[in-house]
Design a protein around this motif. Structure first.
Motif, short mmCIF file in Angstrom:
data_model
loop_
_atom_site.label_atom_id
_atom_site.label_comp_id
_atom_site.label_asym_id
_atom_site.label_seq_id
_atom_site.Cartn_x
_atom_site.Cartn_y
_atom_site.Cartn_z
N ILE A 26 9.19 21.36 23.15
CA ILE A 26 9.52 22.77 23.39
C ILE A 26 10.60 22.91 24.45
O ILE A 26 11.55 23.67 24.28
CB ILE A 26 8.25 23.53 23.78
N ILE A 28 -6.92 25.05 20.87
CA ILE A 28 -5.54 24.71 20.50
C ILE A 28 -5.22 25.23 19.12
O ILE A 28 -4.15 25.79 18.86
CB ILE A 28 -5.34 23.19 20.58
N THR A 86 -8.42 12.34 22.14
CA THR A 86 -7.56 12.02 20.98
C THR A 86 -6.59 10.90 21.30
O THR A 86 -5.97 10.34 20.41
CB THR A 86 -6.76 13.24 20.53
N GLU A 87 -6.44 10.56 22.58
CA GLU A 87 -5.54 9.45 22.93
C GLU A 87 -5.94 8.15 22.23
O GLU A 87 -5.09 7.31 21.95
CB GLU A 87 -5.57 9.20 24.43
N ILE A 126 2.14 29.27 22.77
CA ILE A 126 2.69 28.00 23.27
C ILE A 126 1.91 27.55 24.48
O ILE A 126 1.50 26.39 24.58
CB ILE A 126 4.17 28.18 23.64
N VAL A 153 -9.36 17.30 23.93
CA VAL A 153 -8.06 16.75 23.51
C VAL A 153 -7.75 15.42 24.20
O VAL A 153 -7.02 14.59 23.67
CB VAL A 153 -6.96 17.78 23.75
N LYS A 154 -8.34 15.17 25.37
CA LYS A 154 -8.08 13.90 26.06
C LYS A 154 -8.54 12.70 25.23
O LYS A 154 -7.93 11.65 25.24
CB LYS A 154 -8.83 13.89 27.40
N ALA A 212 4.40 17.80 22.76
CA ALA A 212 4.73 19.19 22.43
C ALA A 212 5.52 19.82 23.56
O ALA A 212 6.50 20.53 23.32
CB ALA A 212 3.46 19.97 22.16
N THR A 213 5.12 19.53 24.80
CA THR A 213 5.84 20.09 25.94
C THR A 213 7.30 19.67 25.91
O THR A 213 8.20 20.51 26.03
CB THR A 213 5.20 19.59 27.25
N SER A 271 2.73 8.59 25.88
CA SER A 271 1.40 8.60 26.49
C SER A 271 0.28 8.67 25.47
O SER A 271 -0.84 8.32 25.76
CB SER A 271 1.29 9.79 27.43
N GLY A 272 0.60 9.17 24.27
CA GLY A 272 -0.46 9.36 23.30
C GLY A 272 -1.08 10.75 23.37
O GLY A 272 -1.86 11.13 22.52
N LYS A 273 -0.72 11.51 24.42
CA LYS A 273 -1.23 12.88 24.52
C LYS A 273 -0.28 13.78 23.77
O LYS A 273 0.87 13.96 24.15
CB LYS A 273 -1.29 13.31 25.98
N PHE A 274 -0.78 14.38 22.69
CA PHE A 274 0.18 15.13 21.86
C PHE A 274 0.65 16.39 22.55
O PHE A 274 1.69 16.92 22.24
CB PHE A 274 -0.39 15.39 20.47
N GLN A 275 -0.11 16.83 23.54
CA GLN A 275 0.36 18.02 24.25
C GLN A 275 1.58 17.71 25.10
O GLN A 275 2.47 18.54 25.25
CB GLN A 275 -0.78 18.57 25.10
N LYS A 316 -4.04 6.78 19.30
CA LYS A 316 -2.76 6.10 19.47
C LYS A 316 -2.85 4.63 19.03
O LYS A 316 -1.89 4.06 18.54
CB LYS A 316 -2.39 6.18 20.94
N TYR A 317 -4.03 4.05 19.25
CA TYR A 317 -4.11 2.61 19.00
C TYR A 317 -4.61 2.29 17.60
O TYR A 317 -5.51 2.91 17.10
CB TYR A 317 -5.02 1.97 20.04
N PHE A 350 -1.39 26.27 23.56
CA PHE A 350 -1.27 24.99 22.86
C PHE A 350 -1.12 23.84 23.84
O PHE A 350 -1.67 22.78 23.67
CB PHE A 350 -0.06 25.06 21.93
N ILE A 351 -0.37 24.09 24.90
CA ILE A 351 -0.10 23.02 25.86
C ILE A 351 -1.25 22.82 26.84
O ILE A 351 -1.57 21.71 27.21
CB ILE A 351 1.22 23.30 26.60
#
Lengths: 105, 638
Positions: free
Chosen positions: B624, A34, A100-101, A22, A97-98, B620-621, B613-617, A104-105, A25-26
């Protein structure tokens, strides 16, 4: 059954493993990392299945079947995730991962 | 006996209304007028045939006229007993009203062909006339009180539309609004009355409600309020509705203003048919009015009627606009009908007042429509409503002159005209019941003769005027209805009305009461004589007389300042005090709370939109944390 080791020891181990997953992942920034964290979570649950089967219902096999089932699914899921990451990398030249935002659009 | 065809009597005008209403921009005026007249002629013929069949082919069964239901369908079902029906009810008074409405409406339809010729919106006018006729038919043939109420409102709407026909004239718009609001206000009483009555009686149906042997009348209703039974209160409230429609004091203020509409409309709606709806309502519910609480409400009806008839007759003597004089005269005559109902008994000859009221309704419809149409013919020729613009018209308009004269004689109760017979019945009914009401009635008869001949002499005799355009007789389409109505202002007097219409439906023998008749005729002749002296030739007597009365004259001329009183009450008291506090409550409490809810939504969404926000983490937070929170909750819940 393993002599000298109670179910609690192993459950403690899988819990730690699960939360490490976990946490990874975060906090990880790299998509591959991840993905590895997800594998850790899955592995923790696989071990739990096997352990519960062995300690609580020694004459049954369902837990073992489930663990095999999960491993198969994890393999498929990894293949899928890696392919997504690859195509993502091709698009943005990054596996951060940043970035990947933008999805969203 | 099969009366199912009577359904077409109201339906034909409805179809005509829809047809003309939808196509009113496409049709040529001539065609629209023809369709209107033809449609109504059919309804009129059906009405006459129904009257013939009902009174002569079927006649009395066991000595009384029966009630027939021509057609009936359940419209809204509340409970087993309480349901709103739509249907056709035929009994003596509804058939009499069918004949009156048909006749006057047909005359007005024909007359309007000439009177409204070349007006913009001619087709619209005919569409509205058809709508009105449909609604009025629906009102008179209602099988239950709720159907009556629905059509009651519909005639109110069509009256509103027709008063406001010249919608580019501010005074007409104001008059239409006033008529609608005042009658609507009164109808509130009617509606509450219906609700109370149906709640306690458990039915809307006239046949059950009005059955003299029925449970409601013989047992009464236990509940009472302030010393009177609830049914009495319901009847009083219903009479308030009737008083509003029939322009009884103090709800009369709309009728004089309603004269802003085209003159044929005044003849149809504001003289002959719609304004007598209140009288018809009381007559329709007569057994209830008579038997509940010993006729307490009828006393109210009688005194309101008597007062209104006196009050309106006095005002009519001072007005200068001929249509307004006729409007006040209408109020006065409707007051007559009300007082006749109020003094009526039930059985046989006791029910003289009831029959007299219906008789007067019938004859009044004819001669008052004629007076209005005659006035319309004069206005058409002179282009003014004011008496000072008229004079010496008998040379130019012989037919209008003669027919108007006949109508004026009839309303004054001159012997051998129909008004003479009906007025005599009313006065003798009043004489048997209450001397006070009788003398009021007699005095009003004199006043009526005076003001009616005042306008007659002022228009057709009096001083010679020089007109910009020489007045000429109206076209045939206008004079033919005048002539027909002139015949109808005399002939109905010779019908033995008491054979057909009586409170207990058995019929009785009515005789002329000679002493009373002679008194009434002499009073009427005095009124005519005074008018003759005052107005036959131009002189200064009227001025002198009005100066002698001074303040009283001014008071009367301004209609006793009732309108001003209403304006004071509404504008100063209701608008400023009552409405202002409601407006404050509406703005501050209701509006602000709604705005507050909106603002809170916007603000909170501003706050929480950052979560997306679009941040999947992040997601997830939260997921959880949520899962952990749930687990902890279920673990430590107990």
């Amino acid at each position: 059954m393993i002599s000298g080791i109670s179910i609690y020891h192993i459950l403690t181990l899988t819990t730690i493993l699960f939360f490490i997953g976990i946490y990874g992942f975060i906090t990880r920034k790299n998509l591959i990392a991840i993905l590895i964290s997800i594998e850790l979570i899955l592995n923790a649950s696989v071990v739990n299945f096997v352990i519960f089967n062995t300690y609580l219902y020694p004459d049954m096999l369902q837990g073992v079947f489930f663990s095999i089932f999960i491993i198969a699914i994890a393999a498929a899921e990894s293949a899928l995730a890696v392919s997504i990451i690859v195509s993502f990398y091709r698009m943005l030249a990054s596996v951060d991962v940043k970035d990947t935002e933008t999805l969203k659009y | 006996m099969n009366f199912s065809y009577t359904l077409f009597i109201p339906l034909i005008p409805l179809f005509v209304f829809l047809f003309l209403g939808i196509l009113h921009t496409k049709l040529k005026p001539k065609l629209a007028g023809t369709i209107g007249v033809l449609g109504l002629s059919t309804s009129t013929l059906l009405s006459y045939y129904t009257a013939y069949k009902y009174f002569f082919e079927v006649g009395k069964v066991d000595g009384v006229y029966q009630t027939f239901i021509g057609a009936k369908t359940t419209w809204i079902n509340f409970t087993e007993l309480l349901h709103i029906d739509m249907g056709v009810l035929l009994d003596p008074i509804s058939i009499m009203m069918l004949v009156v409405v048909s006749t006057i409406s047909l005359m007005v339809h024909i007359y309007s062909l000439g009177y409204m010729k070349g007006e913009a919106g001619f087709n619209r006018y005919y569409a509205f006339l058809s709508l009105f006729t449909f609604s009025m038919y629906g009102l008179v043939i209602a099988t239950n009180i709720f159907q009556m109420y629905i059509f009651w409102e519909l005639v109110g709407v069509s009256s509103f539309l027709l008063i406001g026909y010249y919608y580019d004239k501010p005074s007409a718009v104001a008059a239409a609004k006033k008529a609608f609001i005042v009658t609507r206000f009164a109808d509130l009483g009617f509606l509450i009355g219906i609700l109370i009555l149906s709640y306690y009686a458990g039915t809307f149906d006239f046949q059950i409600l009005n059955n003299p042997q029925g449970a409601i009348i013989s047992n009464g209703i236990g509940a009472s309020f302030m010393g009177l039974s609830v049914i009495t209160w319901a009847l009083i409230l219903m009479f308030v509705g009737g008083a509003g429609k029939s322009a009884m004091f103090p709800l009369h203020i709309w009728l004089p203003d309603a004269m802003e509409g085209p003159t044929p409309v005044s003849a149809l709606i504001h003289a002959a048919t719609m304004v007598v709806a209140g009288v018809y309502l009381v007559a329709r519910m007569f057994p209830l009015y008579y038997f509940i609480d010993g006729g307490f409400v009828l006393q109210i009806v009688a005194y309101v009627g008597a007062f209104t008839s006196l009050f309106a007759a006095i005002i009519a003597c001072t007005q200068n606009d001929i249509k307004r004089v006729l409007a006040f005269s209408t109020m006065s005559q409707i007051g007559y009908m009300m007082l006749a109902l109020g003094v009526s008994g039930y059985d046989g000859h006791e029910g003289l007042g009831y029959m007299a009221s219906m008789f007067h309704l019938f004859t009044h419809a004819m001669f008052k429509a004629l007076l209005f149409l005659g006035a319309g013919s004069v206005i058409h020729a002179v282009h003014s409503n004011l008496m000072k613009d008229m004079g010496g018209l008998r040379k130019y308009m012989p037919i209008t002159n003669i027919t108007f004269f006949i109508a004026a004689l009839s309303i004054s109760g001159f012997p051998f005209t129909s008004g003479f017979f009906s007025k005599d019945e009313i006065l003798s009914a009043a004489f048997e019941n209450s001397k006070l009401i009788y003398f009021v009635g007699l005095f009003v008869a004199g006043l009526t003769a005076f003001y009616m001949f005042r306008i007659y002499f002022s228009i057709f005799w009096g001083k010679e005027k020089t007109y910009k355009h020489t007045p000429h007789e109206s076209p045939l389409s206008m004079t033919i209805p005048l002539i027909l109505l002139a015949i109808l202002s005399i002939a109905p007097g010779y019908i033995h009305f008491s054979d057909f219409i009586s409170a207990d439906r058995g019929g009785f023998e009515a005789h002329l009461n000679y002493p009373l008749a002679i008194t009434a005729v002499v009073t009427g002749l005095i009124g005519i004589l005074v008018a003759y002296v005052f107005y036959k030739k131009e002189n200064n007597i009227p001025e002198k007389v009005s100066k002698t009365f001074g303040a009283i004259y001014t008071w009367t001329y301004h209609k006793f300042y009732i309108d001003e009183l209403y304006l004071f009450v509404t504008k100063k008291i209701i608008f400023n005090i009552v409405s202002a506090s409601f407006a404050w409550f509406d703005k501050k409490v209701i509006d602000d709370s709604m705005i507050g809810i909106g603002d809170a939504t916007i603000n909170s969404s501003e706050k929480i939109k950052k979560l997306q926000s679009g941040k999947f983490q992040d997601y997830a937070t939260w997921f959880i944390l949520g899962a952990i929170a749930l687990v902890l909750y279920f673990l430590y819940k107990n």
